[in-house]
Design an enzyme around this catalytic site. Structure first.
Site, PDB file in Angstrom:
ATOM      1  N   GLY A 190       0.817  -1.209   0.000  1.00  0.00           N
ATOM      2  CA  GLY A 190       0.000   0.000   0.000  1.00  0.00           C
ATOM      3  C   GLY A 190       0.853   1.263   0.000  1.00  0.00           C
ATOM      4  N   SER A 191       0.342   2.290   0.646  1.00  0.00           N
ATOM      5  CA  SER A 191       0.862   3.652   0.472  1.00  0.00           C
ATOM      6  C   SER A 191       2.295   3.875   0.915  1.00  0.00           C
ATOM      7  CB  SER A 191      -0.048   4.644   1.193  1.00  0.00           C
ATOM      8  OG  SER A 191      -1.355   4.501   0.687  1.00  0.00           O
ATOM      9  N   THR A 192       2.863   2.971   1.708  1.00  0.00           N
ATOM     10  CA  THR A 192       4.261   3.173   2.063  1.00  0.00           C
ATOM     11  C   THR A 192       5.119   3.179   0.801  1.00  0.00           C
ATOM     12  OG1 THR A 192       4.272   0.824   2.588  1.00  0.00           O
ATOM     13  CG2 THR A 192       4.248   2.330   4.455  1.00  0.00           C
ATOM     14  N   PHE A 193       4.592   2.559  -0.268  1.00  0.00           N
ATOM     15  CA  PHE A 193       5.330   2.560  -1.534  1.00  0.00           C
ATOM     16  C   PHE A 193       5.415   3.966  -2.142  1.00  0.00           C
ATOM     17  CE2 PHE A 193       6.561  -1.322  -4.076  1.00  0.00           C
ATOM     18  CZ  PHE A 193       6.808  -2.103  -2.964  1.00  0.00           C
ATOM     19  N   LYS A 194       4.520   4.872  -1.683  1.00  0.00           N
ATOM     20  CA  LYS A 194       4.559   6.238  -2.223  1.00  0.00           C
ATOM     21  C   LYS A 194       5.877   6.913  -1.879  1.00  0.00           C
ATOM     22  CE  LYS A 194      -0.410   6.676  -2.314  1.00  0.00           C
ATOM     23  NZ  LYS A 194      -1.573   6.887  -1.443  1.00  0.00           N
TER      24      LYS A 194
END
Lengths: 592, 392
Positions: free
Chosen positions: A296-300
């Protein structure tokens, strides 16, 4: 002459010459005259034949007796088997010398089945002392082949004496080394365990099997990078959070971003290392190393860092997030839709999928692929643990996959791999492999430069800004300058992603002015609570855990609690960020 | 004038002195040696056997074996004093007695290990088939000898009748091992009786057919043969243990009382006593035992060879052959040369019936081979030389 048979002797002496030899006498015995004697004569020939056969037979018996007794291979005795040495393992310590694993000498019971006289009687006797033994297995051992069968391993001296006093034949003891884990479940998955034969079977026990055995030989303990105090706090907080949110599982990793040392590693559910057999399958599974998840968003963090580092965007740039993004026949929404133009910082702090996806599309799938590969996300995490799993990667890299990957979908990585990659971006852009082994005091840790120091600085500020005024506010601990990014991934189920089954996480780094430690917390399928307004997202579930863990452990790690460090302002340009950073650095130095 | 060594002068005409000078001393001494070794070994195997069947007195078997040994010596001594006629009469009585008891066994026998071979007589468990063996051999020898006399007595059919009766009773128990032993000994006696070789060949074929029949009819016979041929897929527990014990004993043995096999085998003190001996006392004890049996056989047959009367020669050789066969089969089983069959080692194995029956057997044989006027037609070469030197 008064001999009883003198008549015979005289009779014969009178007839026979005095120089009769022994064999001539045999001949005489066979030579008779007279019809009545013919039968007797024939019988004598036959008797001689029988006599020869018997003598030959007894001679063969004699030879055979010698052969069996002296020339046949002797079965090795049971004590020969028992004497086979089991290697001793070294003690395993944490980074400050606290005991994590040690070896005790115990008594193991074996049976030489060939010496057991009445297996049933022996079985009943053994069961009076060891009532928990598996009867079927015990019977198998007692009636087994060969001269050595295990009955029970690692008995206490008291049990040993009780067995001894049974006086049953064929039972014997072998001194054995029993691995003891005095902290039971603490860091169970990082520590791992060794089997009864003193072979490492999982975790550090398996990863460092050779070193630990070598240490056992030389008497040198083996030191892990773990810190028992930090580990204990992490275990405790994760357990509470898992309980509170009724999560299926939880992962926590605390590491030193400059050295790559893992200070704490927790995967829940876990098990007692002293009794690994009783652990269920799920408890034996090391989610931190072996589990791969769409994060999820930690990849941002990666997408934005790539955008800055590759010059695709600057911090001043903004993207249109007024409406959902259509790509590859599907629509990308924002979780908390702002429905306006968003700057790069806002995309990060509001965790905008639409903005991140557009950034990734601007960079192109090739660039994203290359960038993630540089961060080691295309391989199993570079750490000693054998459990470390390879990621699941998309088969094709096109715009659609790039958009998905940009916010942490379409590819699954292990929490350890995620940690290593985030660490690199926070560690002035240098990738340092993770390790469970304590590094020497003066060890020169060579990293691999993956992004520029500027990008790293910018990312640090973004991380901190996200905690100060973004989705990560619940991770803040006053004085410790925590920066971080939330992650909430809908797990894929049958027929698409499932809104109710989330993988909620928070990746933090602190202190952001002099980055040293990273904390990753992942909760698997947490449930929302009234106090979180029903939300089960990373910001509501994982971020508070990170905050509490940092509050409990920062002092152990020697992080100074300071309130005079200015927070990053809403920056407009990279130049401003840099100027601001210099000011902060000066303030920190001046404050000392 | 008293002989300084023996203490009994040859001129002493008392019956004891007479016995001493007429008996075959090498055989008598060897038998005595075997009995002594048997008692010694029972001292070793007795505590294990006693514990195994739950007796509180560890030397139960040793005490009994000592009593049996004493009785056996007395029986051997008394019987060896008989003259050939006395031998025949006693054998006839024994044959009748054991025949009746074996019939009785069929109705009131004491069953053990799947066969009824024992009968309780006055608190003593008796195995009548043991006594049947020497009696049958003597009677058969008598009948064969009678058939060669002028009055053409139909001895051969009678002998076969006696044999057939014994075999039928043995197979009803069933006792295949004793049947083989009796058949072999009876056959050897018949062979010595002077029948044409062709007859022997025909009878040999018949015996083979009988063995084949037994293989087909008696499941345990088939089992044992199968087991011997294919040891890996059969339960060869006893024979394997015994064999390994002998190997374990090696040259010097594990030492008196130190053996393990006696704790493991139900039949360690009886059928597998050789394994106990070889394990504890080493190969030298094994060789000593084999040598003693070989000595008695060789000496006995050699003496028989020189006997001048048909019955005496046949009976004496038959008895020594019976003795030799039994010892040979037991030893061969222990050394894994032939398929296992229940058979005691003469004088060594524990057991009253075996001991007393063997005392009778050798007692009869000694009686028949005693020196007495007219008994021997020739001297052994050694006696000829002794006579030459000893002439005053």
């Amino acid at each position: 002459m008064s001999e009883p048979f003198a008549a015979v002797s005289q009779d014969l002496d009178g007839q026979r010459p005095v120089t009769v030899s022994a064999w001539a006498a045999v001949g005489q015995a066979l030579q008779f005259e007279g019809e009545r004697k013919q039968v007797l004569q024939a019988a004598r020939y036959r008797l001689i034949a029988l006599l020869s056969i018997f003598m030959a037979g007894f001679f063969v018996l004699g030879l055979r007796a010698v052969e069996v007794a002296i020339l046949s291979p002797h079965a090795p005795s049971a004590s020969t088997y028992a004497a086979a040495e089991v290697p001793r393992r070294a003690d395993v310590l944490d980074r400050h010398g606290q005991l994590l694993a040690t070896t005790l000498t115990t008594y193991s019971l074996f049976v030489d089945p060939s010496q057991v006289w009445d297996p049933r009687e022996t079985r009943e006797a053994i069961l009076t002392v060891l009532p928990d033994l598996d009867v079927a297995k015990l019977d198998e051992a007692l009636g087994g082949k060969g001269r050595f069968q295990w009955v029970a391993r690692n008995l206490t001296p008291k049990q040993k004496q009780a067995i001894f006093e049974l006086g049953q034949p064929g039972l014997d003891f072998k001194l054995e080394e029993r691995r003891i884990y005095p902290r039971n479940t603490l860091a169970a998955h990082a520590m791992g365990y060794a089997g009864v034969d003193n072979k490492g079977l999982s975790g550090a026990e398996l990863a460092f099997d050779q070193e630990i055995l070598a240490g056992g030989e030389s008497g040198q303990p083996f030191q892990l990078s773990l810190d028992v105090r930090v580990q204990n706090a992490l275990d405790d907080e994760l357990r509470q959070a898992m309980d509170k949110h009724q999560a299926k599982g939880a992962v926590g990793i605390i590491s030193d971003i400059t050295t790559g040392e893992i200070l704490a590693l927790t995967s829940l559910p876990d098990y007692d290392l002293n009794d690994p057999q009783s652990a269920e399958g799920a408890a034996q599974f090391n989610r931190a190393a072996r589990g791969v998840y769409e994060m999820g968003s930690t990849f941002k963090i990666f997408t934005v860092a790539m955008g800055l580092d590759e010059g695709v965007v600057t911090l001043e740039d903004s993207y249109d997030a007024t409406k959902p993004l259509k790509i590859g026949g599907r629509v990308i929404h924002d979780y908390h839709a702002e429905n306006r133009q968003l700057t790069v910082e806002e995309i990060f702090t509001h965790s905008s999928n639409i903005g991140t996806a557009q950034l990734a599309l601007d960079a192109g799938p090739k660039t994203l692929q290359k960038f993630l590969k540089q961060l080691g996300l295309f391989d199993a995490a570079d750490v000693e643990l054998v459990e470390s799993a390879r990621p699941l990667l998309p088969k094709k890299w096109n715009d659609s996959t790039a958009a998905s990957v940009s916010f942490g979908h379409a590819m699954s990585v292990s929490p350890l791999a995620l940690t290593a990659a985030i660490n690199a971006l926070m560690n002035t852009g240098r990738y340092v492999p993770l390790t469970l082994k304590k590094r020497g005091a003066h060890e020169d840790v060579q990293g691999r430069q993956v992004v520029s120091a500027e990008t790293s600085h910018a990312m640090l500020q973004l991380m901190r800004a996200n905690v100060v005024r973004g989705s990560g506010s619940k991770a803040d601990v006053p004085g410790y300058r925590v920066g971080g990014k939330t992650g909430t991934a809908e797990k894929s189920g049958a027929g698409g992603y499932d809104r109710d089954r989330l993988l909620s996480s928070f990746a933090a780094v602190y202190p952001t002015d002099a980055p040293k430690y990273s904390v990753l917390v992942i909760l698997d399928e947490p449930k929302g609570l009234p106090e979180t307004y029903g939300y089960a997202t990373g910001g509501w579930t994982a971020a508070p855990v990170v905050g509490r863990v940092i509050a409990r452990t920062a002092s152990f790690l020697g992080v100074e609690r300071r309130f005079d460090v200015p927070e990053p302002a809403k920056a407009q340009s990279l130049a401003q960020w840099r100027a601001q950073n210099d000011a902060i650095a000066q303030a920190v130095t001046g404050g000392r | 004038m008293a002989d300084p060594v023996h203490g009994v002068a040859r001129t002493d005409r008392s019956w004891l002195a007479n016995w001493w000078w007429t008996i075959d001393r090498p055989i008598a001494f060897s038998a005595f040696g075997l009995i002594a070794i048997g008692v010694l070994l029972s001292l070793s195997s007795s505590p294990a056997a006693a514990y195994r069947i739950g007796l509180s007195e560890p030397f139960y078997f040793f005490s009994r074996q000592s009593v049996f040994a004493g009785l056996g010596l007395v029986v051997m001594f008394v019987v060896s004093n008989l003259n050939p006629r006395g031998v025949r009469r006693l054998a006839a009585l024994m044959y009748l007695g054991s025949l009746l008891l074996m019939v009785a066994i069929l109705f009131m026998g004491h069953e053990a290990k799947g066969a009824a071979r024992w009968i309780s007589v006055a608190g003593f468990t008796l195995q009548p088939s043991e006594f049947m063996k020497p009696a049958l051999i003597i009677l058969a020898a008598w009948m064969f000898a009678e058939s060669n006399t002028v009055d053409r007595f139909p001895g051969i059919p009678v002998a076969f009748g006696l044999y057939g009766l014994a075999v039928v009773l043995l197979l009803l128990q069933p006792d295949f091992g004793q049947t083989v032993l009796i058949t072999a000994s009876f056959g050897a006696t018949f062979f010595l009786a002077g029948v044409p070789i062709l007859w022997i060949a025909v009878l040999g074929v018949l015996a083979m057919a009988g063995a084949w029949g037994a293989y087909l009819i008696f499941p345990h016979v088939a089992d044992r043969v199968e087991m011997f041929i294919n040891p890996e897929n059969a339960d060869t527990y006893q024979i394997d243990r015994a064999f390994h014990a002998i190997a374990e004993g090696g040259f010097w043995g594990t030492g008196p009382g130190e053996g393990r096999v006696k704790h493991l085998l139900p039949d360690a003190h009886t059928d597998f006593i050789y394994a106990v001996a070889a394990e504890e006392f080493g190969v030298l004890m094994g060789i000593l035992l084999i040598a003693l049996f070989a000595l008695i056989t060789a000496r006995g047959l050699w003496r028989s060879l020189r006997l001048g009367r048909h019955f005496e020669q046949l009976a004496a050789s038959g008895l020594f052959i019976l003795f030799a066969f039994q010892a040979f089969i037991n030893l061969a089983v222990n050394l894994r040369l032939v398929p296992p069959k229940g058979m005691t080692l003469p004088f060594i194995s524990y057991g009253g019936s075996s001991m007393l029956a063997m005392a009778f057997t050798l007692g009869f044989a000694l009686a028949l081979t005693r020196r007495r006027p007219g008994a021997f037609e020739v001297k052994t070469p050694f006696e000829v030389k002794a006579a030459q030197k000893g002439t005053p």
